[in-house]
Write a protein that holds these residues in place. Sequence first.
Motif, short mmCIF file in Angstrom:
data_model
loop_
_atom_site.label_atom_id
_atom_site.label_comp_id
_atom_site.label_asym_id
_atom_site.label_seq_id
_atom_site.Cartn_x
_atom_site.Cartn_y
_atom_site.Cartn_z
N THR A 102 0.84 -1.34 -0.16
CA THR A 102 0.15 -0.01 -0.17
C THR A 102 0.87 1.26 0.12
OG1 THR A 102 -1.76 -1.13 1.04
CG2 THR A 102 -2.07 1.33 1.20
N VAL A 103 1.74 1.34 0.75
CA VAL A 103 2.74 2.57 0.74
C VAL A 103 3.20 2.70 -0.34
CG1 VAL A 103 4.75 3.47 1.94
CG2 VAL A 103 3.40 2.12 3.43
N GLU A 104 3.92 1.70 -1.20
CA GLU A 104 4.46 1.94 -2.48
C GLU A 104 3.40 2.39 -3.52
OE1 GLU A 104 7.47 1.99 -3.06
OE2 GLU A 104 8.26 1.51 -1.27
N ILE A 105 2.34 1.79 -3.40
CA ILE A 105 1.20 2.33 -4.36
C ILE A 105 0.93 3.74 -4.26
CG2 ILE A 105 -1.22 2.27 -4.97
CD1 ILE A 105 -1.14 -0.86 -3.98
N ASP A 106 0.89 4.18 -3.02
CA ASP A 106 0.78 5.56 -2.73
C ASP A 106 1.97 6.36 -3.20
OD1 ASP A 106 -1.68 4.67 -1.46
OD2 ASP A 106 -1.14 5.31 0.47
N LYS A 107 2.96 6.02 -2.87
CA LYS A 107 4.26 6.69 -3.38
C LYS A 107 4.22 6.69 -4.82
CE LYS A 107 7.28 5.88 0.39
NZ LYS A 107 8.61 5.38 1.03
N THR A 108 4.04 5.61 -5.51
CA THR A 108 3.86 5.77 -6.85
C THR A 108 2.89 6.66 -7.67
OG1 THR A 108 4.82 3.49 -6.62
CG2 THR A 108 4.00 4.15 -8.93
N LEU A 109 1.82 6.59 -7.00
CA LEU A 109 0.74 7.36 -7.62
C LEU A 109 1.30 8.94 -7.48
CD1 LEU A 109 -1.95 7.31 -8.81
CD2 LEU A 109 -2.92 7.32 -6.53
N LEU A 110 1.68 9.33 -6.42
CA LEU A 110 2.35 11.00 -6.06
C LEU A 110 3.28 10.89 -7.12
CD1 LEU A 110 2.12 10.87 -2.07
CD2 LEU A 110 0.94 12.14 -3.82
N HIS A 111 4.30 10.10 -7.15
CA HIS A 111 5.55 10.29 -8.13
C HIS A 111 5.15 10.42 -9.40
CE1 HIS A 111 9.88 9.15 -8.91
NE2 HIS A 111 9.23 9.03 -10.27
N GLU A 112 4.16 9.49 -10.06
CA GLU A 112 3.60 9.53 -11.30
C GLU A 112 2.97 10.79 -11.59
OE1 GLU A 112 5.62 8.01 -13.31
OE2 GLU A 112 6.50 6.60 -12.03
N ILE A 113 2.16 11.18 -10.82
CA ILE A 113 1.27 12.24 -11.06
C ILE A 113 2.16 13.59 -10.90
CG2 ILE A 113 -0.63 13.78 -10.10
CD1 ILE A 113 -2.18 10.91 -9.31
N THR A 114 3.08 13.45 -10.31
CA THR A 114 4.05 14.62 -10.40
C THR A 114 4.59 14.73 -11.62
OG1 THR A 114 4.83 14.49 -8.18
CG2 THR A 114 6.22 15.64 -9.50
N HIS A 115 4.78 13.77 -12.36
CA HIS A 115 5.40 13.91 -13.78
C HIS A 115 4.32 14.49 -14.75
CE1 HIS A 115 9.14 12.10 -13.00
NE2 HIS A 115 8.82 10.87 -12.75
N ALA A 116 3.21 13.97 -14.43
CA ALA A 116 1.85 14.73 -15.18
C ALA A 116 2.13 15.91 -15.24
CB ALA A 116 0.84 14.03 -14.75
N VAL A 117 2.23 16.55 -13.87
CA VAL A 117 2.23 18.09 -13.72
C VAL A 117 3.63 18.71 -14.46
CG1 VAL A 117 2.74 19.94 -12.05
CG2 VAL A 117 0.90 18.28 -11.62
N GLN A 118 4.72 17.78 -14.30
CA GLN A 118 5.65 18.18 -15.04
C GLN A 118 5.68 18.49 -16.55
OE1 GLN A 118 8.48 15.31 -13.56
NE2 GLN A 118 8.78 16.48 -11.72
N PHE A 119 4.81 17.56 -17.23
CA PHE A 119 4.87 17.34 -18.69
C PHE A 119 3.67 18.50 -19.12
CE2 PHE A 119 5.69 12.57 -18.66
CZ PHE A 119 7.05 12.83 -18.26
N ASN A 120 3.17 19.11 -18.06
CA ASN A 120 2.16 20.20 -18.50
C ASN A 120 2.66 21.69 -18.47
OD1 ASN A 120 -0.42 19.23 -19.49
ND2 ASN A 120 -0.49 18.16 -17.68
N ARG A 121 3.95 21.69 -18.09
CA ARG A 121 4.81 22.84 -17.71
C ARG A 121 5.17 23.33 -19.13
NH1 ARG A 121 8.37 20.98 -12.55
NH2 ARG A 121 6.37 21.22 -11.15
N PRO A 122 5.15 24.75 -19.16
CA PRO A 122 5.76 25.18 -20.69
C PRO A 122 7.14 24.73 -21.20
CG PRO A 122 5.24 27.04 -19.22
CD PRO A 122 5.26 25.87 -18.39
N GLY A 123 6.70 24.18 -22.40
CA GLY A 123 7.98 23.86 -23.26
C GLY A 123 8.36 22.16 -22.72
#
Length: 175
Positions: A102-123
């Motif tokens: 469960t802890v790894e699921i939660d960490k992974t979800l936060l980690h990967e959603i951070t990349h989703a935010v990053q991919f929406n940054r300018p450029g």
Amino acid sequence: MRFITHRIGRQYQATADRVHAGVDAAIAIVEKSARGRVGSLEVAVTNTAGMWETVVAAHEPLFGRRKSKEWRRNEGSPFGTTTVTSVGVLVVINAQTCRGRTVEIDKTLLHEITHAVQFNRPGARDLLMRSLSNNYGLTAMTTAEAAAANRQVDTDEREAERMERHHRQLAKSLA
């Protein structure tokens, strides 16, 4: 947000359920902490083999490639991955690797959603598209461009790893 399961047997259903239950709270945590927006998002839960199939299928409309052997991936079984699609961003969680953790699921979800935010940054999307095009052998990057892309990946990974510390906050919101 669209939620997808692929190649999920009963043994991975608890992982899929945890991801499904936590995705909205994880988005809220990441958007607040990273000061950005996720944008158009698909979240897929699958097994290890299905991860790469899902990524390659998402890339087909962008690059015209369907052969999974062309996708250069890390060895082993990562917890998740994030990539761009024709309409936004795809987060893929590996239920096989995360199963019962469960802890790894939660960490992974936060980690990967951070990349989703990053991919929406300018450029960021353009840089990622050039890098993927290079990986698929469609358009070559110069050494300087590849170095810059690799530096950005390293910076993004550090930020995503720091975001994992919010896993207790995510777990608390799901209790």
